[in-house]
Scaffold this active site. Sequence first.
Site, mmCIF file in Angstrom:
data_model
loop_
_atom_site.group_PDB
_atom_site.id
_atom_site.type_symbol
_atom_site.label_atom_id
_atom_site.label_comp_id
_atom_site.label_asym_id
_atom_site.label_seq_id
_atom_site.Cartn_x
_atom_site.Cartn_y
_atom_site.Cartn_z
ATOM 1 N N ASN A 9 14.431 -20.038 -8.979
ATOM 2 C CA ASN A 9 14.494 -21.368 -8.364
ATOM 3 C C ASN A 9 13.514 -22.251 -9.125
ATOM 4 O O ASN A 9 12.304 -22.098 -8.981
ATOM 5 C CB ASN A 9 14.106 -21.251 -6.879
ATOM 6 N N LYS A 11 12.962 -25.332 -8.761
ATOM 7 C CA LYS A 11 12.412 -26.441 -7.959
ATOM 8 C C LYS A 11 12.501 -27.745 -8.766
ATOM 9 O O LYS A 11 13.476 -27.930 -9.487
ATOM 10 C CB LYS A 11 10.988 -26.116 -7.505
ATOM 11 N N HIS A 97 15.153 -23.708 2.276
ATOM 12 C CA HIS A 97 13.913 -23.325 1.598
ATOM 13 C C HIS A 97 12.719 -23.898 2.368
ATOM 14 O O HIS A 97 12.816 -24.987 2.943
ATOM 15 C CB HIS A 97 13.922 -23.849 0.158
ATOM 16 N N GLU A 99 10.198 -25.415 1.456
ATOM 17 C CA GLU A 99 9.813 -26.778 1.055
ATOM 18 C C GLU A 99 10.732 -27.818 1.697
ATOM 19 O O GLU A 99 10.298 -28.918 2.036
ATOM 20 C CB GLU A 99 9.792 -26.883 -0.474
ATOM 21 N N GLU A 169 11.228 -15.438 2.473
ATOM 22 C CA GLU A 169 10.139 -16.029 1.704
ATOM 23 C C GLU A 169 9.015 -16.421 2.662
ATOM 24 O O GLU A 169 9.058 -17.518 3.253
ATOM 25 C CB GLU A 169 10.624 -17.273 0.961
ATOM 26 N N GLY A 175 4.035 -19.761 -4.065
ATOM 27 C CA GLY A 175 3.191 -20.544 -4.969
ATOM 28 C C GLY A 175 1.702 -20.295 -4.811
ATOM 29 O O GLY A 175 0.886 -21.048 -5.321
ATOM 30 N N SER A 215 5.588 -15.529 -4.855
ATOM 31 C CA SER A 215 4.686 -14.999 -5.875
ATOM 32 C C SER A 215 5.192 -13.718 -6.549
ATOM 33 O O SER A 215 4.417 -12.809 -6.856
ATOM 34 C CB SER A 215 3.285 -14.796 -5.291
HETATM 35 P P1 13P Z 1 6.864 -18.749 -6.217
HETATM 36 O O1 13P Z 1 7.559 -17.614 -6.919
HETATM 37 O O2 13P Z 1 6.348 -19.792 -7.140
HETATM 38 O O3 13P Z 1 5.857 -18.243 -5.237
HETATM 39 O O4 13P Z 1 7.997 -19.506 -5.341
HETATM 40 C C1 13P Z 1 8.838 -18.773 -4.550
HETATM 41 C C2 13P Z 1 9.940 -19.633 -4.094
HETATM 42 O O5 13P Z 1 9.726 -20.570 -3.339
HETATM 43 C C3 13P Z 1 11.295 -19.361 -4.588
HETATM 44 O O6 13P Z 1 12.255 -20.067 -3.889
#
Ligand code: 13P
Length: 257
Positions: A9, A11, A97, A99, A169, A175, A215
């Site tokens: 992803n 983003k 997601h 976010e 997640e 992140g 992560s």
């Molecule tokens: P990270 O791998 O940067 O922690 O992000 C995970 C994520 O949100 C994938 O959709």
Amino acid sequence: MKKYLMAGNWKMHKTFKETTEYFEIFLKGLAEFNFSDREIMIAPPFTVLAHTRKLTEESFIKLGAQNACWEEKGAFTGEISPVMLKELGVTYVILGHSERRHIFGETNELIGKRVGGVYRYGLIPILCVGETLEERKSGKTLEVVKTQLIEGLKELKEVKGNDLVIAYEPVWAIGTGVNATPEQAEEVHAFIRKKLEEIYNKEISEKIRILYGGSVKPENIADLMRQPNIDGVLVGGASLDPEKFIKICTIQIEKIC
Ligand code: 13P
């Protein structure tokens, strides 16, 4: 046969030029690998979806989108229709997601509508679920995940199994560099599998892929993938670096059981 899904992803990252540079390295790195047991998916920003399709059309890489509306067309400023995504060669759509939930205020109800719409138009939803740190600390993880699942899948009364993906997640792992331990992830994945069995049935629940995200990196992927109920990963930060994502996508998968 159920195939593992190693998904990236991106983003809100990468311009047109950066996308070109990425695939020069990524495609070369994967050229020799035999992908009979897994699928690779990349969900870039909408602005480079068509470009990504062009760069990867000779490959087995599947294309993902990072959101979608539930309607085919209409007055929905700022939204993208599942039909438009399909036209570009998109297979998977990431929905719900954290976010989207926490920065943009998307509710379980809205996410359920998106999941329903995307599915009706023949795309595969990747429904993301996961608890915040506060929710985990107060022992609410499973309750939160259960509600997100039930609400998110409200419109999907019947599925085949290979046409739906769930991504666990934990918000505190996204992140942050702190991944859930394989055991923590497995506990929630097993719970999700059980809930899917209650919503659908055992046979279907076993066909639905449950991904872990938060992560994921080359250093922890093998241990996470050893868990019986982890069928793949959804990778943010590490999927932006083609070398790292090659390592993740090509990891040798050995299950505990
Ligand atoms: P990270 O791998 O940067 O922690 O992000 C995970 C994520 O949100 C994938 O959709």
